[in-house]
Each structure stands twice: as structure tokens, then as C-alpha cells.
Design an enzyme around this catalytic site. Structure first.
Site, mmCIF file in Angstrom:
data_model
loop_
_atom_site.group_PDB
_atom_site.id
_atom_site.type_symbol
_atom_site.label_atom_id
_atom_site.label_comp_id
_atom_site.label_asym_id
_atom_site.label_seq_id
_atom_site.Cartn_x
_atom_site.Cartn_y
_atom_site.Cartn_z
ATOM 1 N N THR A 19 0.918 -1.090 -0.003
ATOM 2 C CA THR A 19 -0.064 -0.220 -0.173
ATOM 3 C C THR A 19 1.025 1.281 0.039
ATOM 4 O OG1 THR A 19 -1.827 -1.182 1.277
ATOM 5 C CG2 THR A 19 -1.620 1.277 1.438
ATOM 6 N N TYR A 29 -8.049 0.769 -3.491
ATOM 7 C CA TYR A 29 -6.964 1.052 -4.096
ATOM 8 C C TYR A 29 -6.225 -0.137 -4.742
ATOM 9 C CZ TYR A 29 -4.636 -0.329 0.088
ATOM 10 O OH TYR A 29 -4.465 -1.150 1.327
ATOM 11 N N THR A 94 1.659 -4.193 4.244
ATOM 12 C CA THR A 94 1.710 -4.520 5.922
ATOM 13 C C THR A 94 1.230 -5.820 6.075
ATOM 14 O OG1 THR A 94 -0.837 -3.882 5.693
ATOM 15 C CG2 THR A 94 0.625 -2.176 6.373
ATOM 16 N N ASP A 95 0.552 -6.431 4.944
ATOM 17 C CA ASP A 95 -0.003 -7.762 5.240
ATOM 18 C C ASP A 95 0.898 -8.930 5.748
ATOM 19 O OD1 ASP A 95 -2.785 -6.974 4.972
ATOM 20 O OD2 ASP A 95 -2.974 -7.258 2.913
ATOM 21 N N LYS A 165 0.887 -7.693 12.599
ATOM 22 C CA LYS A 165 -0.354 -6.591 12.153
ATOM 23 C C LYS A 165 -1.648 -7.020 13.031
ATOM 24 C CE LYS A 165 -2.946 -4.926 8.275
ATOM 25 N NZ LYS A 165 -3.198 -5.063 6.872
ATOM 26 N N GLU A 286 0.712 -29.537 25.634
ATOM 27 C CA GLU A 286 0.506 -30.795 24.788
ATOM 28 C C GLU A 286 1.718 -31.403 24.645
ATOM 29 O OE1 GLU A 286 -2.494 -31.565 24.122
ATOM 30 O OE2 GLU A 286 -3.617 -29.627 24.002
HETATM 31 C C1 SIN Z 1 -0.722 -2.984 2.825
HETATM 32 O O1 SIN Z 1 0.205 -2.829 2.355
HETATM 33 O O2 SIN Z 1 -1.379 -2.314 3.782
HETATM 34 C C2 SIN Z 1 -1.839 -4.112 2.155
HETATM 35 C C3 SIN Z 1 -1.401 -4.570 1.047
HETATM 36 C C4 SIN Z 1 -0.121 -5.230 1.259
HETATM 37 O O3 SIN Z 1 0.310 -5.940 2.185
HETATM 38 O O4 SIN Z 1 0.679 -5.247 0.066
#
Ligand code: SIN
Length: 313
Positions: A19, A29, A94-95, A165, A286
Site C-alpha cells: 500500500t 486502491y 503491511t499484510d 499486524k 500438549e
Molecule cells: C497493505 O500494504 O496495507 C496491504 C497490501 C499489502 O500488504 O501489500
């Protein structure tokens, strides 16, 4: 972009997409559209800085691949070996940022700062957070004494083991859970809170083979009503290890446990982690399953895959 001096240490920015390089409105986007030179140009405060830019990939990080990781680790190692380079910034989505951070930490455990940064809003948004995050990342990468793989977002610096995240849309989406951030960046100053991350590097040799042949490690979730079908399917598909995302303190449904015991019986290492976020599983509830300790399920998968790659599972 070149302007090197001791007072202006050289930072290399490696772009991978996300992003932070996206274009469009807050939700609709497309990630990974804008190149690193344009990202830098959008931050006037970076103009006097000594920077080099290299585009490694241009992906939405949900599509991050082992092949990109292999290239990225090699380019990071290449630039770290240059005496004139103070540190590296990686722009990322971010993912899966936390996975790339952990991967680079285990492979390289660098003595210089390698700083991942990202954005929750594209640069075209009124709430755009990418420019400030990029500026903070360059500040940290050039900061004397900083070291290790770090992630900086929203003024917080996270270590590679803890960073996660935690929220899908909020600007303040990242957390280090109970451990808390390693440092803060406030008005261009780095304020350390905990020791910089360190560890033993596995080294680039661990990644010498074709990523398509890296050992398959499956993640499965323990939940109400679960059975062993996914475990058996993963074993049949040639998985070399399994990570179970347990409930609470890493406990596992009896039906799943039975299937996991079958997998262990044919030689697969099985690690248990927890669905809970923000802290490690404690003790060994476990007993027969190896605890993933501090690692989230996604990071435990990486750790087990790397150990299998280096035959130390
Ligand atoms: C993001 O960057 O917030 C979402 C999309 C990605 O992880 O590339």
C-alpha cells in the site's frame, strides 16, 4: 539522490510494493503501483539525504513468495557488505511484513539496521501514512548504533519476533504485544526502549536451493468441530512439517491431536503455537508437540521451514 558524508550516511531503499506504493482511495486502491524514486520524491525531507533506490518486486504482500524472499535476502546481504552503506530500508505491504521481517532476521541477523516500513493508506489518501513512515525508516536506518531487522510504523519500532499486524484497517495497526516496541521515533529522534534485536544468522547458504523445492510446512487451526482431514491431506501432499495454531495456551482439539500424532508417527515435526495474539505459549500443555514459544503460527512456519532447509528440525 547521491550525497554521501559521515554526517549524511548512505541508506539503500529496496522496494517490494504494498500500500505504501499503492494508488486509489482508502479501500479501493491497488497495491504496488509506484516505484521507489517516486516514493522518495513525495517526502521533501528526504531530498538532502544520501539515498540509493532499487526495485526488488512490485507486489501486494499477500502474494509474497519464497522466490522474492530469496532475491531480497541476497540483495540485502549485498548492500550490507558495502562499507559505505549505513543501513537498509525495505518498503513492503503491511499484510506479510512481519513474515519478511522474521525471515530476514533468521537468515541474516544483520549488525547494521535493516528497516521494513509500510503504510495503511495509499499516498493518494488524505490519511496517507507512508511518507512519514518512510522518513522514520530512513532516520532509523542511518541511526548510529541501531542494528538488526526492525519494522517502523506509526512512530513505533518493532522487533522481528514480536511484530504483528494486529488490526486490519486502523492506522495504528501494528503491535509488539506484551513485549512492547524496541524504540520510538519522535520528531526525527530515536528513543530506545529495549535492546536491539540480535541472533545467530543461518546465512544465505541456507537459501541456495530453488525456492520451489523449499520444504512444505502446513499451518492448521484447532477449532470447535475440527477433525483430522486437513492434516491427512497435508501429509499426503508431501508436507515436511506442521504448525498447529492451538486454542488458548496452545491446546489442541482431541480429534486434531489424533491426526497430528499420525503425522508425527510418519516422521513429521509438529509444532504448536496459539491463536491468541500478543504473547507466547507458556509451558508444555500438549507435551508431545514442540512449543513454538514466542513465534506466531506464520513465523513458526518460517522457522520450521528454515530448520528443515538446514536439516536441523
Ligand atoms: C497493505 O500494504 O496495507 C496491504 C497490501 C499489502 O500488504 O501489500
Amino acid at each position: 539522490m547521491q550525497n554521501k558524508s559521515k554526517a549524511n550516511p548512505l541508506v539503500v531503499i529496496l522496494g517490494t510494493g504494498g500500500t505504501i506504493a499503492g494508488a486509489g482511495d482508502d479501500v479501493g486502491y491497488v497495491a504496488g503501483q509506484v516505484g521507489v524514486p517516486q516514493l522518495v520524491a513525495a517526502v521533501p525531507a528526504l531530498k538532502p539525504r544520501a539515498l540509493e533506490a532499487e526495485q526488488i518486486a512490485q507486489v501486494d504482500s499477500k502474494d509474497m513468495s519464497h522466490a522474492i524472499w530469496q532475491v531480497l535476502a541476497r540483495r540485502v546481504a549485498h548492500h550490507l557488505a558495502r562499507p559505505e552503506v549505513a543501513g537498509i530500508v525495505i518498503t513492503h505491504g503491511t499484510d506479510t511484513l512481519e513474515e519478511t521481517a522474521y525471515f530476514l532476521h533468521r537468515v541474516l541477523a544483520p549488525a547494521k539496521p535493516v528497516v521494513l516500513t509500510a503504510a495503511m493508506r495509499p499516498v493518494t489518501s488524505l490519511q496517507s501514512d507512508g511518507p512519514q513512515n518512510l522518513l522514520d525508516a530512513v532516520t532509523l536506518a542511518a541511526w548510529a548504533g541501531a542494528r538488526g531487522v526492525l519494522s517502523v510504523l506509526n512512530g513505533r519500532v518493532h522487533g522481528p519476533v514480536e511484530v504483528r499486524k494486529a488490526l486490519p484497517f486502523a492506522l495504528d495497526a501494528f503491535s509488539s504485544g506484551e513485549a512492547g516496541p524496541v524504540a520510538l521515533i519522535q520528531e526525527g529522534q530515536v528513543r530506545g526502549l529495549r535492546p536491539w534485536p540480535a541472533g545467530d544468522a543461518l546465512g544465505l547458504e541456507a537459501l541456495a536451493t530453488d525456492p520451489a523445492a523449499w520444504p512444505r510446512v502446513g499451518i492448521l487451526v484447532s477449532h470447535a468441530g475440527v477433525d483430522g482431514v486437513v492434516v491427512d491431506a497435508l501429509v499426503a501432499a508431501g508436507a515436511r512439517g506442521l504448525v498447529v495454531e492451538g486454542t488458548g495456551n496452545g491446546t489442541v482439539h482431541a480429534a486434531l491431536l489424533e491426526a497430528l500424532a499420525r503425522a508425527q508417527a510418519v516422521g513429521l515435526p509438529v509444532w504448536r503455537s496459539t491463536r491468541c495474539t500478543g504473547a507466547a505459549v507458556v509451558g508444555a500443555p500438549e507435551g508431545a508437540l514442540t512449543s513454538a514459544g514466542d513465534l506466531s503460527p506464520a513465523k513458526a512456519r518460517i522457522e520450521l521451514m528454515l530448520r528443515l532447509l538446514t536439516s536441523a528440525a
